[in-house]
Enzyme design. Structure first.
Site, PDB file in Angstrom:
ATOM      1  CB  CYS A  37     190.889  44.922  23.592  1.00 13.87           C
ATOM      2  SG  CYS A  37     189.322  45.055  24.431  1.00 13.87           S
ATOM      3  CG  ASP A  39     190.257  48.691  25.467  1.00 18.59           C
ATOM      4  OD1 ASP A  39     191.403  48.739  24.982  1.00 18.59           O
ATOM      5  OD2 ASP A  39     189.223  48.801  24.800  1.00 18.59           O
ATOM      6  CB  CYS A  63     189.257  50.966  20.646  1.00 18.18           C
ATOM      7  SG  CYS A  63     187.669  50.537  21.357  1.00 18.18           S
ATOM      8  CB  CYS A 106     183.390  49.768  23.838  1.00 18.07           C
ATOM      9  SG  CYS A 106     184.739  49.127  22.839  1.00 18.07           S
TER      10      CYS A 106
END
Lengths: 137, 166
Positions: A37, A39, A63, A106
């Protein structure tokens, strides 16, 4: 997908955003990424002589769940002993933030960042002990 | 999150498993396959065949979406030539990740008149990563290729974020 109130709270008012001196001997830095993603999460701890975490800071690009996971992690880290911090599991973060299955990674990222920060701090302490032993011999 | 491709887009197009494919030739092949599978051309056949043609047309569209983007093509190639290697090499160099944080900050704080300049610098970095990627595939170094594919994600994200600001 709806975020839980706790995720929104951390997202809108992130705790402990910032940077500690990564070269300081009492600071451990963990930086990890989730390339699927794009991140990236940086988590830092400042540890006192008694092995307690005096301060924790993070910087996350990702996110809402990634930001909330790292924000929550710094709240838990502050005041904890390094040994207790090492026991923090991603499942505790999932539970506290009510993360849905698609956002579990996450919380894994946050656990990895905590472990990497502790590992970095421990390496520095081992190097410091080795250096002082060498200078006394 | 990027899903693993369910089918081999190179096979769907009938082209070689390689990163460097001529983009015009790929596009011609796409148009040709699309024409062959167009409903107007397949009207006479029965219902079962019709479903098969539709499925095949969907496969062609999916394959085209992957093959037309060099980075997605690289990701698919990695899945095919070295299954699992992208998963194995997910942990990136901390120094690269710290730079990625700096870059994300620059993107967030970028003044409108500085967007073009920053875009140019990121594209240069992406080109350098792509050149390494080409060499890695040519040498059969799939671990190195996987790292470049992962790193590129941060640059492409930065470019996409800038796109929304300009």
């Amino acid at each position: 997908m709806a975020y839980s109130d706790k995720v929104l709270d951390h997202y809108q008012n992130p705790r402990n955003v910032g940077t500690l001196d990564k070269n300081a001997l009492d600071v451990g830095t963990g930086v990890v990424g989730a390339p699927e993603c794009g991140d990236v999460m940086k988590l830092q701890i400042k540890v006192g002589d008694d092995g307690r975490i005096l301060d924790a800071k993070f910087k996350t690009y990702g996110c809402g769940s990634a930001i909330a996971s790292s924000s929550l992690a710094t709240e838990w880290l502050k005041g904890a002993s390094v040994d207790d911090a090492a026991q923090i599991k991603n499942t505790q973060i999932v539970e506290e933030l009510a993360l849905p299955p698609v956002k579990i990674h996450c919380s894994v990222l946050a656990e990895d960042a905590i472990k990497a920060a502790i590992e970095d701090w421990r390496k520095k302490q081992a190097a410091r002990i080795a250096a002082s032993a060498a200078s006394h011999s | 999150m990027t899903k693993a491709p369910l089918l081999d887009p190179f096979a769907v197009f009938g082209v070689e498993h390689r990163l460097d494919l001529e983009e015009h030739a790929l596009e011609r092949r796409y148009l040709q396959l699309s024409r062959e599978l167009h409903p107007d051309r397949n009207r006479a056949i029965g219902a079962a065949d019709c479903a098969a043609v539709l499925l095949r047309a969907a496969e062609v569209n999916d394959a085209w979406r992957v093959l037309r983007d060099p980075w997605e093509r690289a990701r698919a190639l990695s899945h095919i030539l070295a299954p699992g290697i992208l998963e194995q090499h997910k942990s990136l160099d901390p120094d690269f990740l710290l730079d990625a944080i700096d870059l994300a900050e620059q993107v967030t704080l970028c003044e409108p008149n500085a967007v073009a300049n920053l875009q140019g610098r990121i594209k240069q970095q992406a080109d350098a990563i792509f050149a390494t990627l080409q060499k890695a595939f040519a040498a059969g170094d799939h671990a190195l290729a996987a790292q470049q594919i992962h790193q590129s994600k941060y640059l492409r994200k930065a470019l996409a974020d800038l796109e929304t600001r300009s």
